[in-house]
Design a protein around this motif. Sequence first.
Motif, PDB file in Angstrom:
ATOM      1  N   UNK A 245       7.723  15.502   7.228  1.00 53.22           N
ATOM      2  CA  UNK A 245       7.013  14.076   7.570  1.00 53.22           C
ATOM      3  C   UNK A 245       7.057  13.236   9.104  1.00 53.22           C
ATOM      4  N   UNK A 246       7.850  13.771   9.629  1.00 55.93           N
ATOM      5  CA  UNK A 246       7.723  13.229  11.438  1.00 55.93           C
ATOM      6  C   UNK A 246       8.140  11.924  10.532  1.00 55.93           C
ATOM      7  N   UNK A 247       7.226  10.680  11.827  1.00 54.06           N
ATOM      8  CA  UNK A 247       7.965   9.472  11.943  1.00 54.06           C
ATOM      9  C   UNK A 247       6.636   9.410  10.893  1.00 54.06           C
ATOM     10  N   UNK A 248       5.496   9.717  10.070  1.00 53.19           N
ATOM     11  CA  UNK A 248       5.429   8.908   9.137  1.00 53.19           C
ATOM     12  C   UNK A 248       6.136   8.842   7.613  1.00 53.19           C
ATOM     13  N   UNK A 249       7.367   9.017   7.801  1.00 52.32           N
ATOM     14  CA  UNK A 249       8.025   8.924   6.988  1.00 52.32           C
ATOM     15  C   UNK A 249       9.713   8.254   7.478  1.00 52.32           C
ATOM     16  N   UNK A 250       9.165   6.826   7.772  1.00 54.38           N
ATOM     17  CA  UNK A 250      11.250   6.549   8.234  1.00 54.38           C
ATOM     18  C   UNK A 250      11.632   6.319   7.497  1.00 54.38           C
TER      19      UNK A 250
ATOM     20  N   UNK B  44       4.505   1.258   9.270  1.00 53.66           N
ATOM     21  CA  UNK B  44       3.204   2.141   8.179  1.00 53.66           C
ATOM     22  C   UNK B  44       1.948   2.229   8.444  1.00 53.66           C
ATOM     23  N   UNK B  45       1.604   0.879   8.202  1.00 45.62           N
ATOM     24  CA  UNK B  45       0.117   0.089   8.831  1.00 45.62           C
ATOM     25  C   UNK B  45      -0.547  -0.083   9.958  1.00 45.62           C
ATOM     26  N   UNK B  46       0.492   0.623  11.322  1.00 45.95           N
ATOM     27  CA  UNK B  46       0.133   0.326  11.928  1.00 45.95           C
ATOM     28  C   UNK B  46      -0.209   2.190  12.657  1.00 45.95           C
TER      29      UNK B  46
ATOM     30  N   UNK C 117       3.206  13.096  -2.430  1.00 46.54           N
ATOM     31  CA  UNK C 117       1.891  13.982  -1.694  1.00 46.54           C
ATOM     32  C   UNK C 117       2.164  13.161  -0.833  1.00 46.54           C
ATOM     33  N   UNK C 118       2.646  11.885  -0.691  1.00 45.46           N
ATOM     34  CA  UNK C 118       2.128  10.382  -0.034  1.00 45.46           C
ATOM     35  C   UNK C 118       1.639  10.987   1.765  1.00 45.46           C
ATOM     36  N   UNK C 119       1.328  10.445   1.924  1.00 45.91           N
ATOM     37  CA  UNK C 119       0.806  11.057   3.550  1.00 45.91           C
ATOM     38  C   UNK C 119       2.086   9.983   4.568  1.00 45.91           C
ATOM     39  N   UNK C 120       2.337   8.545   4.057  1.00 48.50           N
ATOM     40  CA  UNK C 120       2.859   8.387   4.294  1.00 48.50           C
ATOM     41  C   UNK C 120       3.751   7.083   3.333  1.00 48.50           C
ATOM     42  N   UNK C 121       5.004   7.059   4.104  1.00 42.92           N
ATOM     43  CA  UNK C 121       5.931   6.039   3.038  1.00 42.92           C
ATOM     44  C   UNK C 121       7.394   5.827   3.276  1.00 42.92           C
ATOM     45  N   UNK C 122       8.044   4.984   3.126  1.00 47.33           N
ATOM     46  CA  UNK C 122       9.059   4.631   3.497  1.00 47.33           C
ATOM     47  C   UNK C 122      10.788   5.076   2.760  1.00 47.33           C
TER      48      UNK C 122
ATOM     49  N   UNK D 142       0.386  -1.240  -0.261  1.00 46.78           N
ATOM     50  CA  UNK D 142      -0.374   0.139   0.030  1.00 46.78           C
ATOM     51  C   UNK D 142       0.714   1.405   0.061  1.00 46.78           C
ATOM     52  N   UNK D 143       1.820   1.034   0.797  1.00 47.12           N
ATOM     53  CA  UNK D 143       2.877   1.906   0.503  1.00 47.12           C
ATOM     54  C   UNK D 143       4.589   2.387  -0.824  1.00 47.12           C
ATOM     55  N   UNK D 144       4.724   3.773  -0.418  1.00 51.75           N
ATOM     56  CA  UNK D 144       5.673   3.809  -1.760  1.00 51.75           C
ATOM     57  C   UNK D 144       7.004   3.236  -0.536  1.00 51.75           C
ATOM     58  N   UNK D 145       7.993   3.299  -1.094  1.00 50.26           N
ATOM     59  CA  UNK D 145       9.329   3.100  -1.259  1.00 50.26           C
ATOM     60  C   UNK D 145      10.601   4.116  -1.752  1.00 50.26           C
TER      61      UNK D 145
END
Length: 201
Positions: A73-78, A123-125, A45-50, A3-6
């Motif tokens: 992005x804080x911890x939303x983009x580890x 990110x799912x959590x 502009x992903x809300x969350x990503x790695x 679901x998330x991009x890297x």
Amino acid sequence: MSLHSVFIIDDDAAVRDSLLTLLRSEGIRARGFASGIDFFAAMPDDATACVITDMRMPDMGGAEVVRRLGELRGNAWPVIVITGHADVPMVVQMMKAGIVDFIEKPFDPSRLIETVRGCLARLNDLNQAQGARAAIQVRLARLTPRERQVFDALIQGASNKEIALALDISPRTVEVFRAKVMTKMEADSLSALVRIGLTLG
């Protein structure tokens, strides 16, 4: 498909391409950037990503990428940092900056995939937690100002008698408001209500 991009930031095209191939072969959406400057200039502009970033790059190094991402992005983009030149002070500095892991080149593909999957699971959590908070905010909006006062007092551990004294109302009236709060917040017990409060932080 994840679901998330890297997003991969590495000035070495061969490394960047091998990472993209590896991640895509595992069903992970991946996109590469040749530099930190290119990445921030076209920042998705992903809300969350790695993010996987090399440490030593011209113009903008990995440490600066980590710092700027943390601000934006804080911890939303580890972030996972890869490097061919690791030393203890650098590792400690980057871990304190909040990165997920520090992987040395040449990296073990299985370890990298394991680390990325752990990053995506976090990110799912995070998304689930954000969804839970959003649902609670909707319920909170249903409370009247007085019910909100009772809710706040209850999750702070105040008794009916203490709430009555603080709000200058009778304990019986507190019980009425408490029942309404429990119904509107969809809590079947005081402990459930307290958990809701903890979710809100």
